[in-house]
Scaffold this active site. Structure first.
Site, mmCIF file in Angstrom:
data_model
loop_
_atom_site.group_PDB
_atom_site.id
_atom_site.type_symbol
_atom_site.label_atom_id
_atom_site.label_comp_id
_atom_site.label_asym_id
_atom_site.label_seq_id
_atom_site.Cartn_x
_atom_site.Cartn_y
_atom_site.Cartn_z
ATOM 1 N N ARG A 72 0.738 -1.300 -0.040
ATOM 2 C CA ARG A 72 -0.030 -0.041 0.126
ATOM 3 C C ARG A 72 0.877 1.278 0.081
ATOM 4 O O ARG A 72 1.807 1.186 0.525
ATOM 5 C CB ARG A 72 -0.890 0.112 1.161
ATOM 6 N N HIS B 195 -15.605 6.374 -1.677
ATOM 7 C CA HIS B 195 -14.770 7.243 -2.510
ATOM 8 C C HIS B 195 -15.451 8.537 -2.573
ATOM 9 O O HIS B 195 -15.042 9.508 -2.179
ATOM 10 C CB HIS B 195 -14.615 6.623 -3.884
ATOM 11 N N ARG C 28 -14.187 50.895 -3.255
ATOM 12 C CA ARG C 28 -13.622 51.361 -4.797
ATOM 13 C C ARG C 28 -14.664 52.155 -5.202
ATOM 14 O O ARG C 28 -15.697 51.611 -5.639
ATOM 15 C CB ARG C 28 -13.500 50.006 -5.160
ATOM 16 N N ARG D 251 -11.056 54.715 -1.583
ATOM 17 C CA ARG D 251 -9.749 54.948 -2.647
ATOM 18 C C ARG D 251 -10.463 55.892 -3.675
ATOM 19 O O ARG D 251 -11.547 55.623 -4.366
ATOM 20 C CB ARG D 251 -9.389 53.518 -3.226
ATOM 21 N N THR E 177 -1.761 44.188 -3.467
ATOM 22 C CA THR E 177 -0.905 43.297 -3.942
ATOM 23 C C THR E 177 -1.320 42.608 -5.159
ATOM 24 O O THR E 177 -0.526 41.884 -5.566
ATOM 25 C CB THR E 177 -0.973 42.331 -2.497
ATOM 26 N N ASN E 178 -2.643 42.843 -5.516
ATOM 27 C CA ASN E 178 -3.006 42.383 -6.907
ATOM 28 C C ASN E 178 -1.987 43.049 -8.134
ATOM 29 O O ASN E 178 -1.142 42.443 -8.717
ATOM 30 C CB ASN E 178 -4.256 42.678 -7.444
ATOM 31 N N ASP E 179 -1.963 44.473 -7.865
ATOM 32 C CA ASP E 179 -1.079 45.213 -8.723
ATOM 33 C C ASP E 179 0.322 45.030 -8.361
ATOM 34 O O ASP E 179 1.179 45.234 -9.432
ATOM 35 C CB ASP E 179 -1.426 46.666 -8.989
ATOM 36 N N CYS F 286 -5.099 45.011 1.018
ATOM 37 C CA CYS F 286 -6.417 45.016 0.487
ATOM 38 C C CYS F 286 -6.571 44.380 -0.731
ATOM 39 O O CYS F 286 -7.620 44.572 -1.597
ATOM 40 C CB CYS F 286 -7.237 46.348 0.262
#
Length: 916
Positions: free
Chosen positions: A103, A478, A593, A648, A805-807, A869
């Site tokens: 196994r 399963h 935004r 913003r 942190t996206n940009d 953010c």
């Protein structure tokens, strides 16, 4: 030769003395299964003897192109001889054969993802020895046919359906309904049939070790060869498709490898005093403190999870004739294991002629509902602390509790019922295969995967489906185990459903209704029911156990005795989202935004401002925007009274508010063909020229963010006036508005300085006009590497930093998020160029930029606060890094991720305390 140890023993010697060489702490060496087999043996539970080949051996073997590391085979041969001596039997012996299971066992539980071979060591000679020893020919031939079937499929890759079809044919010929009714003679004939299937479907050229007769390979007789090929196959299964998909789904590294456990067989198919089962020490679906699971009399373990026969509940084991004593002993083992592991355990066991054998245990997988209940009850029982309870809950799993349920206010009638295998409700179109589920989901359809029973190869379809329904299998099948792990609603064992996957129809016993592919059904995995058609769904609420765990999490994350508090805010652009976020426990709004306030029926206002040359028209548009934005902020600030709201200023490129120029071209062409008047056409052409004039080659790096405020200076004047006016009016009403204004996409200190001067001037004007003192902090959104590099300069003029942190990820990598995620990031992850999607889990380089900017900013201005953010504010792994590495004060995320972030923030604080 390597000095590292590759094989570890577990169990006892021939005199009953324990010879176990590992323990539960060694899961990265022995895999979870091997470490726990060693631990069970170490604490005196009945475990068949065996040995474990390490995960590192798998990594070396695979890394060398499936070549055995030097000395590894010698260690395995020595371990095999030792096991034979301990058991007093030899593999392949014609008078009293040793049979073993082979196994897999990875460091992290991956149920059903890799391969297993049972009854290894049987051949034409040893099967006679098994008959002689047991005086049970039927058992021996059944074991032999199972071994050939599993070995051929798992090790040699022969299609499992070929054997299932032959088995079905054997039942038809014998006139019996289930496998257990086949006679010894039937099974002996089936063995020869299975050998023939092997010879016809194995390519001898790929396996030079095999004996060949009449140009075709012969099923291997030598148990040494059987064992070596089986171990190699289990190593190879680490990289099979379903295992890779599972690891990707659960964030498990491909570099860990799997151990292989070779263990003396214990047989649950030796008659009516034998059985096999899978059980949990508590209910893994809802957390009820009860022994939970399934067993089958006269069966092997694969029968339980495969759903071939419908199982019996574990509660009935003590009252089953011939199994009473083993059932009572099993309950004592349940208590021993739960007390030892201090957690709910998942157990596999076999009873061989009344004797209980433990084959596996591990900390059991459970639904989010069960995880909360179990954690709370174990705190109440004194088994664990509140801190341990909070640490044990997987933040990502909380998403299950936010899944919709059937709307209790609406009436519906169940079409059929089954087992409530995994909670939550789903609505979708019926599909009958994994491939169809993926294809339909990729086309945007919501689907329910309907199967007789799922198997590991169905994983990709299970991931794609909204819900899973099977007509066979129990709560440990399963389908049930995998669905619970993924948080996908699942109903198992719907016996009234007679599924014809080939014809793509479901006939329902006792009903004239026939379901076809594409028909819509609804399933409720909490109740275990199926409804014809679409049922309205209702969102869950944060109450009960979840509220308790989150309240404990809040106490931990807001504790300031070890560093600053870890705060959680929300990204919200309207009062409805703000109200929802407050219900979910958000402390403030970390990102509002304002561009989202320009959409819908207001889009024409901003378009008038952008496209008109007439100054009167532009000023009227600004006046209209000021009015609606002021109304928006009045509602937002009132909802969030006493809580910060970070507003913003306008961020996206202005062209995003304009019509698609290509669509406008088509419209002009159609109007020309229809004979529209020239004045109308001229106006449309002028509009098209202006839109084309605003097109940028790379708009995400173009005229947006702070640059908009510099180029279109009237826009920030209007937005700041709206914020300040709303705040002033609410103060006069006795409300406590706390707006903060954030300048986006700054990279040059002077950008922020100049815009801040404008902002402060407008705030002062409104303060004078309204007769109210306004104190509105002004901060910077850091989204560019340069801004992070000069954060100490900017901090002289900013009250706070918030990281987008996206940009920041886009500009650090040079990736366009929309293009990269669609075109090459999945390939990069598949090729292991990237470990994680950096837009989902923060990259170490991006995290370092955040850390550096926080350090620089705090050194300049100790009173500043710092937040994140971007999307990473709702990712548990990122949250821990942002608090513990970058040292931010808060994360901000979408409303539905706030509960997850609260828990992850608490776990980050606990990690920090442990490392302090």
């Amino acid at each position: 030769m390597s000095d590292c140890k590759r094989v570890y023993r577990f169990g006892t010697d021939a005199q009953g003395t324990r010879v176990t060489e590992g323990d539960k702490s060694m899961n990265f060496v022995l895999g979870g299964k091997g470490a726990n087999l060693a631990e069970m043996s170490r604490i005196g539970l009945p475990v068949p003897g065996g040995f474990t080949i390490t995960c590192q051996t798998c990594v070396e073997y695979s890394g060398a192109g499936n070549v055995w590391p030097e000395g590894a085979l010698d260690e395995i041969v020595a371990a095999e001889a030792d096991l034979e001596a301990r058991c007093g039997k030899k593999l392949g012996d014609a008078s009293d054969p040793l049979l073993v299971s082979v196994r897999s066992g990875a460091p992290f539980s991956m149920p059903g993802m890799m391969d297993t071979v049972l009854n290894l060591g049987l051949n034409d000679d040893s099967v006679q020895g098994l008959i002689a020893q047991t005086q049970n020919p039927r058992f021996a031939w059944d074991s032999y046919r199972r071994f050939i079937q599993m070995f051929s499929n798992v090790v040699m890759g022969v299609d499992a359906d070929l054997f299932e079809n032959a088995l079905t044919q054997a039942r038809l010929v014998a006139g019996v309904r289930v496998d257990s009714e086949l006679s010894a003679e039937d099974l002996q004939e089936l063995v020869e049939t299975f050998k023939g299937i092997f010879s016809e479907n194995v390519d001898a050229a790929l396996y030079p070790e095999l004996e060949v007769a009449d140009g075709k390979p012969v099923f291997p007789h030598d148990p040494e060869l059987q064992l070596r090929l089986a171990i190699q196959a289990v190593f190879g299964s680490w990289m099979n498709e379903r295992a890779c998909i599972y690891r990707k789904q659960h964030g498990i590294s491909d570099d860990l490898g799997t151990a292989v456990n070779v263990q003396a067989m214990a047989f649950g198919n030796k008659g009516e005093t034998s059985a096999t089962g899978v059980a949990f020490t508590r209910n893994p679906a809802d957390g009820t403190k009860e022994f939970y699971g399934d067993f089958l009399v006269n069966a092997q373990g694969e029968d339980v999870v495969a759903g071939i026969r419908n199982t019996e509940p574990i509660a009935d084991l003590k009252t089953t004739p011939g199994l009473e004593s083993a059932g009572e002993e099993l309950e004592r083992v349940f208590l021993t294991l739960e007390d030892h592991y201090r957690d709910m355990c998942d157990i596999e066991f076999t009873i061989e002629q009344g004797k209980l054998w433990m084959l596996q245990t591990r900390v059991g997988k459970r639904t989010a509902t069960a995880a909360l209940r179990i954690a709370i009850e174990m705190v109440e029982e004194g088994l664990i602390t509140r801190e341990e309870a909070v640490s044990r809950i997987d933040p990502a799993q909380l998403d299950q509790l936010l899944h919709p349920q059937f709307d209790a206010s609406k009436k519906y009638e169940a079409l059929a019922s089954g087992l409530n295998a995994s909670p939550g409700a789903a609505v979708g179109e019926v599909v009958f295969s994994s491939d169809d589920a993926v294809a339909r989901a990729n086309e945007g359809h919501k689907v329910i995967l309907v199967r007789w029973e799922t198997n590991p190869d169905d994983l990709k379809g299970m991931v794609a489906a909204e819900g899973i329904l099977t007509s066979h299998g129990g709560k440990t099948s399963h389908a049930a185990v995998i669905a619970r792990g993924m948080g996908t609603p699942c109903v198992c064992g719907v016996e009234r459903f007679h599924i014809d996957a080939a014809e793509k129809v479901v006939r329902i016993e006792g009903s004239e209704r026939v379901l076809h592919e594409g028909d819509v059904i609804s399933i409720d995995g909490t109740q275990g029911i199926v409804v014809d058609g679409a049922v309205d769904l209702a969102s869950a609420e944060l109450t009960g156990d979840l509220d308790t765990i989150l309240s404990w999490a809040d106490e931990i994350r807001l504790d300031e005795t070890c560093g600053h508090a870890n705060h959680v805010r929300v990204n919200a652009d309207n009062p409805e989202d703000a109200e929802l976020a407050l219900e979910f426990g958000a402390e403030a709004i970390g990102l509002c935004r304002t561009e989202h306030m320009f959409l819908g029926d207001r889009k024409n206002i901003i378009q008038s401002f952008i496209l008109s040359d007439d100054e009167t028209v532009k000023q009227q548009a600004l006046a209209d925007l000021l009015k609606v934005q002021t109304e928006d902020f009045l509602a937002m600030f009132k909802t969030m009274s006493g809580r910060d709201v970070v507003v913003r200023l306008l961020d996206p490129p202005l062209h995003e508010f304009l019509d698609d120029p290509r669509e406008l071209e088509v419209a002009i062409t159609k109007k020309e063909a229809a004979g529209a008047n020239e004045e109308e056409l001229a106006a449309l052409r002028t509009r098209l020229r202006r839109i084309d004039g605003m097109v940028e080659s790379n708009p995400m790096l173009g005229l947006r963010g702070v640059r908009l405020s510099v180029v279109f200076s009237d826009l920030p004047l209007m937005q700041v006036r709206a914020v300040a006016t709303a705040a002033a009016r609410l103060i006069k009403e006795g409300v406590d508005p706390r707006p903060e204004i954030m300048v986006p996409l700054v990279s040059i200190t002077a950008e922020h300085v100049q815009i801040r001067e404008v902002i402060e001037r407008v705030i002062a004007e409104v303060s004078d006009e309204e007769g109210v003192e306004l104190n509105i902090p002004v901060g910077t959104m850091l989204e560019l590497p340069r801004a992070c590099m000069v954060a100490d300069e900017i901090a002289h003029y900013a009250d706070f930093f918030c990281f987008g942190t996206n940009d920041l990820t886009q500009t650090t990598f040079g990736f366009s998020r929309d293009d990269a995620e669609a075109k090459f990031i999945p390939l990069y992850m598949h090729k292991k160029i990237l470990k994680d999607n950096p837009f989902e889990t923060i990259d170490t380089a991006v995290l370092e930029l955040v850390r550096m900017a926080v350090e620089k900013g705090r050194a300049t201005n100790p009173d500043m606060h710092f937040g994140v953010c971007g999307e990473h504010g709702g990712d548990p792994k990122s949250i821990k890094g942002l608090f513990n590495v970058a040292d931010v004060d808060y994360v901000s995320c979408s409303p539905y991720r706030v509960p997850l972030a609260r828990l992850a923030a608490a776990q980050a604080k606990l990690e920090a305390k442990r490392s302090a």
